[in-house]
Design a protein around this motif. Structure first.
Motif, short mmCIF file in Angstrom:
data_model
loop_
_atom_site.label_atom_id
_atom_site.label_comp_id
_atom_site.label_asym_id
_atom_site.label_seq_id
_atom_site.Cartn_x
_atom_site.Cartn_y
_atom_site.Cartn_z
N PRO A 101 0.79 -1.24 0.00
CA PRO A 101 0.00 0.00 0.00
C PRO A 101 0.82 1.28 0.00
CG PRO A 101 0.04 -0.95 2.19
CD PRO A 101 0.70 -1.95 1.29
N SER A 102 2.08 1.21 0.40
CA SER A 102 2.86 2.42 0.66
C SER A 102 3.99 2.66 -0.33
CB SER A 102 3.44 2.37 2.08
OG SER A 102 2.41 2.16 3.02
N ARG A 103 4.04 1.88 -1.40
CA ARG A 103 5.11 2.06 -2.38
C ARG A 103 4.60 1.68 -3.77
NH1 ARG A 103 10.37 -1.76 -3.37
NH2 ARG A 103 11.45 -0.41 -4.88
N VAL A 104 5.00 2.46 -4.76
CA VAL A 104 4.71 2.12 -6.15
C VAL A 104 5.88 2.60 -7.00
CG1 VAL A 104 3.46 4.29 -6.61
CG2 VAL A 104 3.00 2.27 -8.01
N VAL A 105 6.21 1.82 -8.03
CA VAL A 105 7.30 2.17 -8.94
C VAL A 105 6.71 2.35 -10.34
CG1 VAL A 105 9.49 1.47 -9.95
CG2 VAL A 105 8.98 0.89 -7.56
N PHE A 106 6.93 3.54 -10.90
CA PHE A 106 6.49 3.85 -12.25
C PHE A 106 7.69 3.71 -13.18
CE2 PHE A 106 4.11 6.44 -9.21
CZ PHE A 106 2.80 6.09 -9.49
N GLY A 107 7.47 3.09 -14.32
CA GLY A 107 8.57 2.91 -15.27
C GLY A 107 8.29 3.64 -16.58
N GLY A 108 9.32 4.33 -17.09
CA GLY A 108 9.17 5.06 -18.34
C GLY A 108 10.39 4.92 -19.23
N LEU A 109 10.25 5.37 -20.47
CA LEU A 109 11.33 5.34 -21.45
C LEU A 109 11.75 6.76 -21.79
CD1 LEU A 109 9.87 2.66 -23.92
CD2 LEU A 109 11.36 2.29 -21.93
N LEU A 110 13.06 6.93 -22.02
CA LEU A 110 13.62 8.21 -22.46
C LEU A 110 14.17 8.03 -23.87
CD1 LEU A 110 15.49 9.22 -19.16
CD2 LEU A 110 13.26 10.04 -19.95
N ARG A 111 13.27 7.97 -24.83
CA ARG A 111 13.71 7.67 -26.20
C ARG A 111 14.40 8.87 -26.86
NH1 ARG A 111 9.30 4.52 -29.63
NH2 ARG A 111 7.86 6.13 -28.87
N GLY A 112 14.23 10.06 -26.28
CA GLY A 112 14.97 11.20 -26.79
C GLY A 112 16.46 11.11 -26.53
N LEU A 113 16.86 10.27 -25.57
CA LEU A 113 18.27 10.06 -25.26
C LEU A 113 18.80 8.75 -25.85
CD1 LEU A 113 18.23 11.04 -21.47
CD2 LEU A 113 19.27 12.35 -23.32
N ASP A 114 17.92 7.99 -26.48
CA ASP A 114 18.23 6.63 -26.93
C ASP A 114 18.82 6.64 -28.34
OD1 ASP A 114 18.33 3.87 -26.79
OD2 ASP A 114 16.26 3.68 -26.06
N PRO A 143 18.70 4.87 -32.33
CA PRO A 143 17.54 4.63 -33.19
C PRO A 143 17.09 3.17 -33.29
CG PRO A 143 19.50 4.97 -34.52
CD PRO A 143 19.90 5.24 -33.10
N SER A 144 17.73 2.24 -32.59
CA SER A 144 17.33 0.83 -32.69
C SER A 144 15.98 0.61 -32.00
CB SER A 144 18.39 -0.06 -32.05
OG SER A 144 18.48 0.20 -30.66
N PRO A 145 15.26 -0.48 -32.38
CA PRO A 145 13.92 -0.66 -31.83
C PRO A 145 13.86 -0.99 -30.35
CG PRO A 145 14.55 -2.53 -33.22
CD PRO A 145 15.59 -1.49 -33.42
N ASP A 146 14.87 -1.64 -29.79
CA ASP A 146 14.85 -1.97 -28.36
C ASP A 146 15.14 -0.74 -27.52
OD1 ASP A 146 14.34 -4.59 -28.93
OD2 ASP A 146 16.39 -5.28 -28.63
N PRO A 147 14.27 -0.39 -26.56
CA PRO A 147 14.57 0.75 -25.68
C PRO A 147 15.79 0.45 -24.81
CG PRO A 147 12.25 0.11 -25.55
CD PRO A 147 12.96 -0.98 -26.27
N LYS A 148 16.69 1.41 -24.72
CA LYS A 148 17.92 1.21 -23.95
C LYS A 148 18.12 2.23 -22.84
CE LYS A 148 20.47 -1.08 -27.69
NZ LYS A 148 19.43 -0.97 -28.74
N VAL A 149 17.23 3.21 -22.73
CA VAL A 149 17.34 4.20 -21.66
C VAL A 149 16.00 4.28 -20.93
CG1 VAL A 149 17.94 6.56 -21.02
CG2 VAL A 149 18.97 5.52 -23.05
N ARG A 150 16.04 3.98 -19.64
CA ARG A 150 14.82 3.92 -18.84
C ARG A 150 14.88 4.92 -17.69
NH1 ARG A 150 14.09 -2.08 -16.81
NH2 ARG A 150 11.97 -1.32 -16.45
N LEU A 151 13.68 5.31 -17.24
CA LEU A 151 13.54 6.11 -16.02
C LEU A 151 12.59 5.39 -15.08
CD1 LEU A 151 13.99 8.70 -14.34
CD2 LEU A 151 12.01 9.69 -15.53
N LEU A 152 13.07 5.07 -13.88
CA LEU A 152 12.23 4.47 -12.84
C LEU A 152 11.93 5.52 -11.78
CD1 LEU A 152 13.84 0.95 -12.37
CD2 LEU A 152 11.83 1.56 -13.72
N ARG A 153 10.67 5.60 -11.39
CA ARG A 153 10.21 6.59 -10.40
C ARG A 153 9.65 5.82 -9.21
NH1 ARG A 153 5.94 11.31 -12.16
NH2 ARG A 153 6.17 12.65 -10.33
#
Length: 653
Positions: A74-87, A89-99
């Protein structure tokens, strides 16, 4: 002009798809991406004040494309996102942001981590933006929240924001902290090594010296529960979520007061009810009693400490009466003319429920010394039941608002339109609810037993249980209960096209209000009915007009007032259904109890095992998952406690 343009009435926020992270009395509501501010409910709350209205995370060189939301209790959540502007051009995402967001009593912490799989060094800037507000929770609920005047002081890596008694402190190590257009900002220049990670963190500490409740200092694990060992996978998952939510909803009264100091209780629920509610806290403790008698004992003590001593129509207080609600300030409900004082006693059922819980807790192992200490409060509660709970002298416990500004309905269905005739007309008070008579009958017999065991020679009751005619003589209590049972059978039963059953209530003219409702299910197991009557009621509740497949509807589909999204007129409340299932089990109707528990498990699965306080009454045959009631509180203590009822029922299988 559109209908929206013509609408002038503010609207209560909807939040069925919002994300909440909590540790009472602190809660954080956001969208599925972790962003705060996109929905009316969003914010960082502490007690009854929303300190922060909006909070965002930004990266200078890339949009953040959020792809995942992972709760960790109940007291913790992790949001995951991609930073494709820093990545690349290949299809696999290689730069992530975890919150990573975590909430404790009075504190919210976030850690942002950039992880890179690229073979090159990355440099960018992370920016936090916070919009302070300090709006009343009550105004947020009413849809009229507005920012309060505030003052901001900043240093290199921190800030303090004040508004009246409330304040919060932002600590952002390594960041440059400032203000832009009234908002706080914190910026971190970061460099990520090839294949490496880098993190930035901040903490918001929230302060409010006016709080009348505090977070419980220790954790509660649900003594006696063994999630993962029930042989019912859905129940295991529900118990795991429910016990965590119940722990996060625990509160105490402030430690500098004598009233219940150190004793914990369950707050009613998020977002609106992070406080002591007599009925809700009692039922939640009663439903989890098979796991732990300790929380029942502490809840009983807290409520005994604020038991009524005066006759005060403004607060609905009467000697011996158990509290309904505790707030730090008056609660005004816009558009309804309702203004509830900080201590409000407008509940007709809290007092008999307190007595019932005391007896149940004693039988479940509450130490006798602790029971004995509550005997004076028991006497007060019993005296209210037999002498004061009947306002008009007809022999039944009833309610009517004497102040003109309190709740019109004072049972658990406390909305203004909850007590209806089958043709949709509203009943007029005083209202004598059927289930309250069942609670009172059970309480009188339980009180007699407790007084015989612990009563001593006070109020004319000797050690041998023989009294001198006082209303609290155990013999007199049993006679009162027997008389109530006989009068109930004469006054409440109605016959309609749907069958024969107890009316939901008697109205001002002592007429039985004939709608078929879930209230009659609360009579099961109280003893006020005989075995044949209990079987007949169970059959009605399991029939198609009352059972949705996801629980028992609050009102029959055969009533003119029925609507599946009506708050108390056709919806399904999880705790209500659980109380009915519990009563079926106590009455020996095990097949019926298992059928109801099965519906609750289906609902729990449909809500990913965090069940809200209520959902729509749509039938399972027409909807593969339960339909949300979009303004339902979650987590809700007595809804979470319903998992323990299902555990007990399925243990019998």
């Amino acid at each position: 002009m559109t209908a929206a343009d013509e609408r002038v009435q503010p609207l209560q926020p909807l939040f069925d798809d919002a994300i909440v992270v909590l540790r009472a009395p602190t809660q954080v509501w956001s969208g599925p991406d972790g962003g705060i501010g996109g929905q009316p409910i969003d914010g960082v709350y502490h007690g009854d004040v929303r300190h922060v209205r909006a909070l965002s995370a930004q990266c200078r060189d890339s949009e953040v494309e959020w792809i995942s939301t992972a709760p960790h209790g109940p007291s913790r959540v992790v949001f995951g996102g991609l930073l494709r502007g820093l990545d690349d051009p290949s299809p696999d995402p290689k730069v992530r942001l975890l919150r990573d967001r975590r909430v404790a009593d009075g504190r919210m912490t976030e850690t942002w981590t950039i992880a890179s799989r690229l073979p090159v060094r990355l440099e960018t800037v992370l920016t936090l933006r916070i919009e302070p507000e300090f709006a009343s929770l009550h105004d947020v609920k009413a849809g009229i929240a507005a920012s309060a005047p505030l003052a901001i002081e900043t240093t290199d890596a921190a800030a303090i924001v004040r508004s009246g008694d409330q304040s919060f402190v932002l600590a952002a190590p390594g960041a440059a902290v400032g203000t832009v257009d009234g908002a706080l900002t914190a910026t971190w220049p970061v460099a990520v090594a090839p294949g490496g990670t880098v993190s930035a963190s901040f903490t918001i500490d929230l302060h409010d010296p006016t709080l009348v409740v505090h977070g419980a200092p220790s954790s509660w694990t649900g003594v006696g529960a063994r999630p993962g060992e029930t042989a019912h996978p859905r129940l295991d998952r529900w118990l795991d979520v429910a016990l965590g939510d119940l722990d996060a909803l625990r509160l105490t009264l402030p430690s500098d007061r004598d009233e219940g100091e150190g004793d914990a209780f369950f707050a009613a629920g998020a977002p609106w009810f992070f406080t002591l509610f007599g009925r809700d806290s009692l039922w939640a403790a009663r439903l989890v009693l098979p796991l732990d008698a300790g929380v029942a004992a502490s809840t009983l003590r807290v409520l005994a400490a604020v038991q009524g001593v005066d006759d005060d129509p403004a607060t609905a207080q009467e000697p011996g009466k158990i509290l309904h609600e505790l707030r730090s300030s008056a609660l005004e409900i816009p558009g309804e003319g309702v203004v509830l004082p900080p201590r409000y006693y407008g509940s007709v059922d809290s007092t008999p429920l307190w007595v019932c819980l005391l007896a149940d807790a004693w039988r479940a192992g509450m130490p006798e010394s602790e029971v004995r200490a509550l005997i004076p409060a028991l006497r007060g509660a019993l005296r209210w039941i037999v002498e004061s709970g009947d306002s008009d002298g007809d022999g039944f416990l009833d309610y009517i608002d004497r102040s003109g500004r309190g709740l019109a309905n004072q049972g658990w269905k406390d909305s203004g339109d909850s007590i209806q005739w089958r043709d949709g007309r509203l009943a007029e008070g005083p209202i004598a609810l059927c289930e309250v008579q069942g609670y009172a009958y059970e309480a009188a017999l339980a009180g007699a037993e407790l007084l015989e065991r612990f009563g001593g020679d006070e109020d004319g009751v000797r050690e041998d249980g023989v009294g001198d005619g006082d209303a609290l003589d155990p013999r007199a209590l049993r006679e009162w209960a027997a008389s109530l049972r006989a009068r109930f059978r004469e006054a409440y039963w109605v016959e309609t096209p749907e069958g024969r059953y107890p009316a939901i209530a008697l109205d001002r003219e002592k007429r039985p209000v004939d709608t078929l409702t879930s209230n009659i299910g609360h009579l099961l197991g109280t003893g006020i009915l005989d075995a044949g009557e209990e079987r007949a009621i169970a059959e009605l509740l399991l029939a198609g007009s009352m059972s949705s497949g996801y629980g028992i509807r609050t009102m029959s589909t055969g009533a003119d007032g029925y609507w599946p999204l009506s708050y108390h007129g056709g919806s399904v409340w999880v705790h209500d259904t659980a109380i009915i299932a519990r009563g079926m089990r106590q009455a020996g109707l095990h097949d019926a109890a298992r059928a109801v528990a099965g519906g609750l498990l289906a609902a729990a699965e449909g809500f990913d095992y965090r069940v809200p306080e209520l959902h729509a009454g749509d039938p399972a045959t027409e909807s593969s998952v339960p339909t949300p009631y979009p303004a339902a509180c979650r987590p809700q203590a007595w809804s979470a406690a319903a998992a323990v009822v299902c555990l007990e029922i399925l243990r019998d299988s």
